[in-house]
Design a protein around this motif. Structure first.
Motif, PDB file in Angstrom:
ATOM      1  N   ASN A  34      48.947  36.888  26.334  1.00 33.79           N
ATOM      2  CA  ASN A  34      47.504  37.692  26.443  1.00 33.79           C
ATOM      3  C   ASN A  34      46.678  37.159  25.021  1.00 33.79           C
ATOM      4  O   ASN A  34      45.897  38.025  24.485  1.00 33.79           O
ATOM      5  CB  ASN A  34      47.768  38.877  26.072  1.00 33.79           C
ATOM      6  CG  ASN A  34      48.103  39.379  27.879  1.00 33.79           C
ATOM      7  OD1 ASN A  34      47.590  38.912  29.149  1.00 33.79           O
ATOM      8  ND2 ASN A  34      49.490  39.987  27.679  1.00 33.79           N
ATOM      9  N   TYR A  38      46.701  34.452  30.624  1.00 37.27           N
ATOM     10  CA  TYR A  38      46.920  35.869  31.130  1.00 37.27           C
ATOM     11  C   TYR A  38      48.631  35.840  31.069  1.00 37.27           C
ATOM     12  O   TYR A  38      48.811  35.320  30.953  1.00 37.27           O
ATOM     13  CB  TYR A  38      46.303  36.319  32.110  1.00 37.27           C
ATOM     14  CG  TYR A  38      46.772  37.142  32.989  1.00 37.27           C
ATOM     15  CD1 TYR A  38      46.208  38.488  32.865  1.00 37.27           C
ATOM     16  CD2 TYR A  38      48.134  37.558  33.744  1.00 37.27           C
ATOM     17  CE1 TYR A  38      46.645  39.550  32.995  1.00 37.27           C
ATOM     18  CE2 TYR A  38      48.310  38.833  33.900  1.00 37.27           C
ATOM     19  CZ  TYR A  38      47.220  40.124  34.271  1.00 37.27           C
ATOM     20  OH  TYR A  38      47.940  40.832  34.741  1.00 37.27           O
ATOM     21  N   GLY A  39      48.769  37.430  30.614  1.00 33.97           N
ATOM     22  CA  GLY A  39      50.703  37.033  30.265  1.00 33.97           C
ATOM     23  C   GLY A  39      51.131  37.055  29.115  1.00 33.97           C
ATOM     24  O   GLY A  39      50.844  36.442  28.009  1.00 33.97           O
ATOM     25  N   ASN A 197      51.814  43.241  30.355  1.00 32.64           N
ATOM     26  CA  ASN A 197      50.208  43.266  30.460  1.00 32.64           C
ATOM     27  C   ASN A 197      49.617  44.639  30.748  1.00 32.64           C
ATOM     28  O   ASN A 197      48.614  44.921  31.031  1.00 32.64           O
ATOM     29  CB  ASN A 197      50.324  42.399  31.299  1.00 32.64           C
ATOM     30  CG  ASN A 197      50.595  40.944  31.571  1.00 32.64           C
ATOM     31  OD1 ASN A 197      50.577  40.694  30.916  1.00 32.64           O
ATOM     32  ND2 ASN A 197      51.570  40.387  32.841  1.00 32.64           N
ATOM     33  N   ARG A 228      43.875  38.287  35.750  1.00 29.61           N
ATOM     34  CA  ARG A 228      45.285  37.419  36.451  1.00 29.61           C
ATOM     35  C   ARG A 228      44.408  36.340  36.970  1.00 29.61           C
ATOM     36  O   ARG A 228      44.557  35.526  36.875  1.00 29.61           O
ATOM     37  CB  ARG A 228      46.133  37.990  37.052  1.00 29.61           C
ATOM     38  CG  ARG A 228      47.020  37.684  37.952  1.00 29.61           C
ATOM     39  CD  ARG A 228      47.829  38.555  38.835  1.00 29.61           C
ATOM     40  NE  ARG A 228      48.682  39.622  37.685  1.00 29.61           N
ATOM     41  CZ  ARG A 228      50.047  39.719  37.546  1.00 29.61           C
ATOM     42  NH1 ARG A 228      50.689  38.718  37.668  1.00 29.61           N
ATOM     43  NH2 ARG A 228      50.460  41.096  36.879  1.00 29.61           N
TER      44      ARG A 228
END
Length: 383
Positions: A34, A38-39, A197, A228
């Motif tokens: 992150n 994303y993630g 997340n 996301r």
């Protein structure tokens, strides 16, 4: 020593086959959690087989990173690593459960080395200067620079020599078995169910009512979905302050385009409309649940509850000071302050007193019992 950049699955299959026949190899991961995407994403895997270094690119279209998992999971082959906690979490999230790890971080701690980066420890133990200039770079971006490749290689090419040197020292001190026991714990860990997340923290409740806290959590879920979709860390879209302000005063959505701390790509009527719908839905649900608009989300203790908590804290502290502090002093005297902080940190002293220890290596229990007997302390109820 050659550095091979692996982007094809056929080459990864050959590497995996080679690794399966070894006694040990070194491994490390570069990842993005992150920060740029994303993630929790693996960006590079580095492997050193004692002769050559392999940089495996999991972002390459022609490569399936799962191909190498059997070698990592093979209990007959030792994987030499350094401070592998986050790497282990990432591998577990991908369905890979490494076995037979040797974490040099645990070994250096038990040998009383001051906590330091791998770069500094390599300098101290092996007297080798390693370049750390690419440590904070964007590992997701392609192509990787030559500096990034060299930095990535440096993370593994010294680990086998590092281990050999530490084992020599550990054998002299008679603690080789301690290191083995510490590393055996990794085989029983399972981080596969962790949510990497979830950005919602207990402290986010501050100054919010129960009603507002419900709205806040629903909006955080909304922004998480959008993050996301856009493949961006959530905080790139909107700060927590923005979400908290909307939870307190939903009408602020009307001035969405002028809101500070918001990603420009979502400052449009379409996103504003979706956000308005999310707010309206959350408010409707909160009202249906009858959530209070006046009661604080952070529960305050009654006077009786507070006194009970303080009494329990005092009881724990008294027992720690009476039973475990003398043992900590002996550990410092016998093994050094850094080793003490690893063998019996303050966190573990509390867990021992409250009976909450999990997966504590047997050598620690035996050491505690031995010191307790020598110091005439009664630890029979705790270890």
């Amino acid at each position: 020593m050659a550095i091979h950049y692996i982007t094809k699955n056929s080459d990864l299959q050959k590497l995996t086959s080679n690794l399966q026949g070894l006694k040990e190899f070194a491994i490390d991961l570069e990842f993005d959690r992150n920060r740029y995407r994303y993630g929790f994403n693996m960006c590079l895997m580095q492997v050193y087989d004692g002769t050559d270094c392999y940089l495996v690119d999991p972002l390459s279209e022609g490569l399936d990173i799962q191909t190498i998992f059997p070698a990592i999971e093979n209990p007959e082959v030792q994987k030499v690593v350094f401070a592998f906690g986050e790497d282990l979490r990432l591998l577990h999230s991908l369905g890979c459960f490494p076995k037979n790890l040797y974490d040099l971080d645990a070994a250096t701690s038990l040998l009383n080395y001051q906590p330091a980066s791998l770069t500094n420890l390599i300098k101290e133990v092996l007297d080798v200067e390693v370049n750390s200039s690419s440590q904070q770079s964007n590992w997701w971006k392609r192509p990787l620079s030559e500096n990034q490749k060299q930095y990535a290689a440096d993370d593994v090419i010294y680990l086998l020599d590092f281990k050999a040197k530490l084992n020599q020292q550990a054998e002299k001190q008679g603690i080789l078995d301690w290191i083995r026991q510490e590393n055996e714990v990794f085989d029983y860990l399972d981080y596969s169910d962790e949510d990497h997340n979830n950005l919602i923290k207990e402290k986010d409740k501050k100054d919010l009512s129960v009603f507002e806290w419900f709205i806040y959590r629903r909006l955080m879920d909304f922004f998480d979905v959008k993050a996301r979709e856009l493949n961006k860390p959530m905080y790139h879209l909107a700060s927590k302050k923005v979400v908290s302000d909307l939870a307190r005063n939903p009408k602020k959505v009307y001035s969405w385009k002028q809101t500070k701390g918001v990603y420009g790509g979502i400052k449009n009527e379409n996103f504003k409309s979706q956000l308005q719908s999310a707010i309206d839905s959350a408010i409707h649900e909160a009202k249906e649940k009858g959530l209070s608009t006046s009661r604080k989300a952070i529960e305050t203790m009654t006077g009786e509850e507070y006194r009970a908590m303080r009494n329990e804290q005092n009881r724990i502290n008294d027992l720690k000071n009476k039973l475990l502090s003398p043992i900590q002093d002996r550990l410092i005297s016998d093994f050094g302050k850094h080793a003490k902080s690893f063998i019996l940190p303050n966190r573990l002293t509390k867990e021992i007193i409250t009976g909450e220890t999990e997966l504590m290596p047997d050598y620690k229990a035996k050491l505690l019992r031995r010191y307790a007997e020598e110091l005439e302390l009664d630890l029979s109820d705790y270890v």
